[in-house]
Design an enzyme around this catalytic site. Structure first.
Site, PDB file in Angstrom:
ATOM      1  N   LYS A  69       1.166   4.556  -2.728  1.00 21.40           N
ATOM      2  CA  LYS A  69       0.978   5.958  -2.351  1.00 21.40           C
ATOM      3  C   LYS A  69       2.264   6.758  -2.616  1.00 21.40           C
ATOM      4  O   LYS A  69       2.206   7.929  -2.970  1.00 21.40           O
ATOM      5  CB  LYS A  69       0.561   6.057  -0.881  1.00 21.40           C
ATOM      6  N   TYR A 129       0.840  -1.199   0.000  1.00 18.44           N
ATOM      7  CA  TYR A 129       0.000   0.000   0.000  1.00 18.44           C
ATOM      8  C   TYR A 129       0.882   1.259   0.000  1.00 18.44           C
ATOM      9  O   TYR A 129       0.667   2.182  -0.788  1.00 18.44           O
ATOM     10  CB  TYR A 129      -0.900  -0.024   1.243  1.00 18.44           C
TER      11      TYR A 129
HETATM   12  N1  LIG Z   1      -8.574   5.661   6.133  1.00 23.12           N
HETATM   13  C1  LIG Z   1      -7.273   5.867   6.306  1.00 23.12           C
HETATM   14  O1  LIG Z   1      -6.678   5.563   7.373  1.00 23.12           O
HETATM   15  C2  LIG Z   1      -6.454   6.514   5.215  1.00 23.12           C
HETATM   16  C3  LIG Z   1      -5.162   6.979   5.526  1.00 23.12           C
HETATM   17  C4  LIG Z   1      -4.396   7.564   4.533  1.00 23.12           C
HETATM   18  C5  LIG Z   1      -4.898   7.706   3.266  1.00 23.12           C
HETATM   19  N2  LIG Z   1      -6.167   7.233   2.966  1.00 23.12           N
HETATM   20  C6  LIG Z   1      -6.644   7.387   1.608  1.00 23.12           C
HETATM   21  O2  LIG Z   1      -7.775   8.234   1.606  1.00 23.12           O
HETATM   22  C7  LIG Z   1      -8.596   7.927   0.462  1.00 23.12           C
HETATM   23  C8  LIG Z   1     -10.026   7.741   0.917  1.00 23.12           C
HETATM   24  O3  LIG Z   1     -10.102   6.622   1.802  1.00 23.12           O
HETATM   25  P1  LIG Z   1     -11.246   6.451   2.911  1.00 23.12           P
HETATM   26  O4  LIG Z   1     -10.568   6.261   4.202  1.00 23.12           O
HETATM   27  O5  LIG Z   1     -12.269   7.505   2.741  1.00 23.12           O
HETATM   28  O6  LIG Z   1     -11.799   5.016   2.541  1.00 23.12           O
HETATM   29  P2  LIG Z   1     -13.100   4.545   1.746  1.00 23.12           P
HETATM   30  O7  LIG Z   1     -14.315   5.142   2.377  1.00 23.12           O
HETATM   31  O8  LIG Z   1     -12.984   3.066   1.681  1.00 23.12           O
HETATM   32  O9  LIG Z   1     -12.903   5.179   0.311  1.00 23.12           O
HETATM   33  C9  LIG Z   1     -12.212   4.519  -0.730  1.00 23.12           C
HETATM   34  C10 LIG Z   1     -12.825   4.952  -2.038  1.00 23.12           C
HETATM   35  O10 LIG Z   1     -12.148   4.304  -3.138  1.00 23.12           O
HETATM   36  C11 LIG Z   1     -13.134   3.760  -3.997  1.00 23.12           C
HETATM   37  N3  LIG Z   1     -12.630   2.634  -4.786  1.00 23.12           N
HETATM   38  C12 LIG Z   1     -11.893   1.575  -4.361  1.00 23.12           C
HETATM   39  N4  LIG Z   1     -11.658   0.729  -5.387  1.00 23.12           N
HETATM   40  C13 LIG Z   1     -12.280   1.274  -6.486  1.00 23.12           C
HETATM   41  C14 LIG Z   1     -12.407   0.886  -7.842  1.00 23.12           C
HETATM   42  N5  LIG Z   1     -11.852  -0.258  -8.307  1.00 23.12           N
HETATM   43  N6  LIG Z   1     -13.114   1.682  -8.698  1.00 23.12           N
HETATM   44  C15 LIG Z   1     -13.698   2.830  -8.237  1.00 23.12           C
HETATM   45  N7  LIG Z   1     -13.606   3.261  -6.958  1.00 23.12           N
HETATM   46  C16 LIG Z   1     -12.904   2.489  -6.096  1.00 23.12           C
HETATM   47  C17 LIG Z   1     -14.245   3.318  -3.043  1.00 23.12           C
HETATM   48  O11 LIG Z   1     -15.418   3.053  -3.788  1.00 23.12           O
HETATM   49  P3  LIG Z   1     -16.447   1.873  -3.367  1.00 23.12           P
HETATM   50  O12 LIG Z   1     -17.389   2.478  -2.375  1.00 23.12           O
HETATM   51  O13 LIG Z   1     -17.120   1.508  -4.658  1.00 23.12           O
HETATM   52  O14 LIG Z   1     -15.634   0.745  -2.802  1.00 23.12           O
HETATM   53  C18 LIG Z   1     -14.308   4.558  -2.156  1.00 23.12           C
HETATM   54  O15 LIG Z   1     -15.010   5.598  -2.790  1.00 23.12           O
HETATM   55  C19 LIG Z   1      -7.959   6.693  -0.188  1.00 23.12           C
HETATM   56  O16 LIG Z   1      -7.104   7.105  -1.234  1.00 23.12           O
HETATM   57  C20 LIG Z   1      -7.115   6.109   0.947  1.00 23.12           C
HETATM   58  O17 LIG Z   1      -6.044   5.323   0.449  1.00 23.12           O
HETATM   59  C21 LIG Z   1      -6.960   6.669   3.928  1.00 23.12           C
END
Ligand SMILES: NC(=O)c1ccc[n+]([C@@H]2O[C@H](COP(=O)([O-])OP(=O)(O)OC[C@H]3O[C@@H](n4cnc5c(N)ncnc54)[C@H](OP(=O)(O)O)[C@@H]3O)[C@@H](O)[C@H]2O)c1
Length: 246
Positions: free
Chosen positions: A155, A151
């Site tokens: 990033k 992961y």
């Molecule tokens: N949560 C954390 O601790 C954290 C920390 C650092 C960075 N981030 C980053 O922040 C961003 C948002 O994450 P979040 O925490 O809000 O998690 P989240 O609610 O799981 O959001 C992930 C998003 O990615 C979409 N996605 C995944 N695979 C996809 C695909 N094949 N095609 C289209 N859409 C897809 C999901 O859509 P679906 O609803 O269709 O699955 C969802 O909209 C991500 O880039 C994540 O890596 C998160």
């Protein structure tokens, strides 16, 4: 509108079911918003936003790169796009060496799709002469650990691409900013053991909104992670290994 983005009329949220993505929208000044494109695999109602703008759902599958050019054209079909927020992401899991398919999905979504979409959007924004793009990187890209390096590597690639593109875009009126959150309580991390400095999506949304409005190109959420990233990158391997083991 030049760098120093203030009050967008048109926004695209790519990964519109993302809890962080939706929290960012909530903290943006939306008084001039007329259209917000919500791009996702499945329809995603936006909760907690009062705006008279049109919220337009668009189907988006990150792994289908052949569809991305057409997808980006749709975002510009009604006129200018002021702001794009790229919030797609897949965590993968810790089992690289036993579940490479999962790592491959994270690579495709987090690096290939997010970078490609970012570049396509930037090109169209240059044609219109303005625009800002926010991509969500991660604190995990700071330095490889033994548990989330697949992961983290996706990033790190995305982060590098975004900063490089931002350099290339200087003088065009278009800019890219990179947000590096730490551990955030969302659907993505549900059930996992929380890391130090864990925050809510709301906190990240607030930091992201002010990053977008600023002229900065990189932001951390929470901000304490900025000095921590510097310390982490300077630590000797044995020390880093010891303190980063979870
Ligand atoms: N949560 C954390 O601790 C954290 C920390 C650092 C960075 N981030 C980053 O922040 C961003 C948002 O994450 P979040 O925490 O809000 O998690 P989240 O609610 O799981 O959001 C992930 C998003 O990615 C979409 N996605 C995944 N695979 C996809 C695909 N094949 N095609 C289209 N859409 C897809 C999901 O859509 P679906 O609803 O269709 O699955 C969802 O909209 C991500 O880039 C994540 O890596 C998160």
């Amino acid at each position: 509108m030049l760098n120093g983005f203030k009050s967008p009329q048109t926004i695209a949220l790519i990964g519109s079911t993302s809890e962080i993505g939706q929290a960012i929208l909530k903290h943006l000044p939306l008084e001039n918003l007329s259209t917000c494109y919500l791009a996702s695999r499945s329809p995603s109602p936006i909760v907690g936003i009062s705006s008279k703008a049109a919220f337009v759902p668009i189907a988006f599958e990150a792994t289908d790169t052949h569809s991305h050019e057409k997808f980006v054209q749709q975002l510009f079909s009604q006129g200018d796009l002021d702001l794009a927020i790229i919030a797609i992401g897949a965590l993968g899991n810790d089992s690289t060496l036993s579940d490479e398919a999962n790592a491959l999905n994270a690579m495709q979504v987090n690096y290939v799709a997010a970078s490609y979409i970012m570049a396509l959007i930037a090109k169209k924004m240059v044609e219109q002469g303005h625009g800002r793009i926010l991509v969500i990187s991660s604190f995990a890209q700071t330095r490889p650990r033994n548990d989330n390096f697949a992961y983290g590597s996706t990033k790190a690639g995305l982060d590098f691409m975004a900063r490089g593109l931002n350099e290339k875009l200087r003088g065009t009126g278009v800019s890219v900013c990179v947000l590096r959150p730490g551990f955030v309580r969302t659907r993505m991390t549900h059930g996992m053991v929380e890391a130090p400095f864990t925050v809510s999506a709301e906190v990240v949304g607030k930091v992201a909104a002010s990053l977008i409005k600023s002229k900065k190109s990189v932001g951390y959420a929470p901000s304490i992670l900025k000095p921590l990233a510097l310390i982490f990158s300077l630590l000797p391997p044995a020390v880093f290994r010891k303190i980063s083991q979870r």
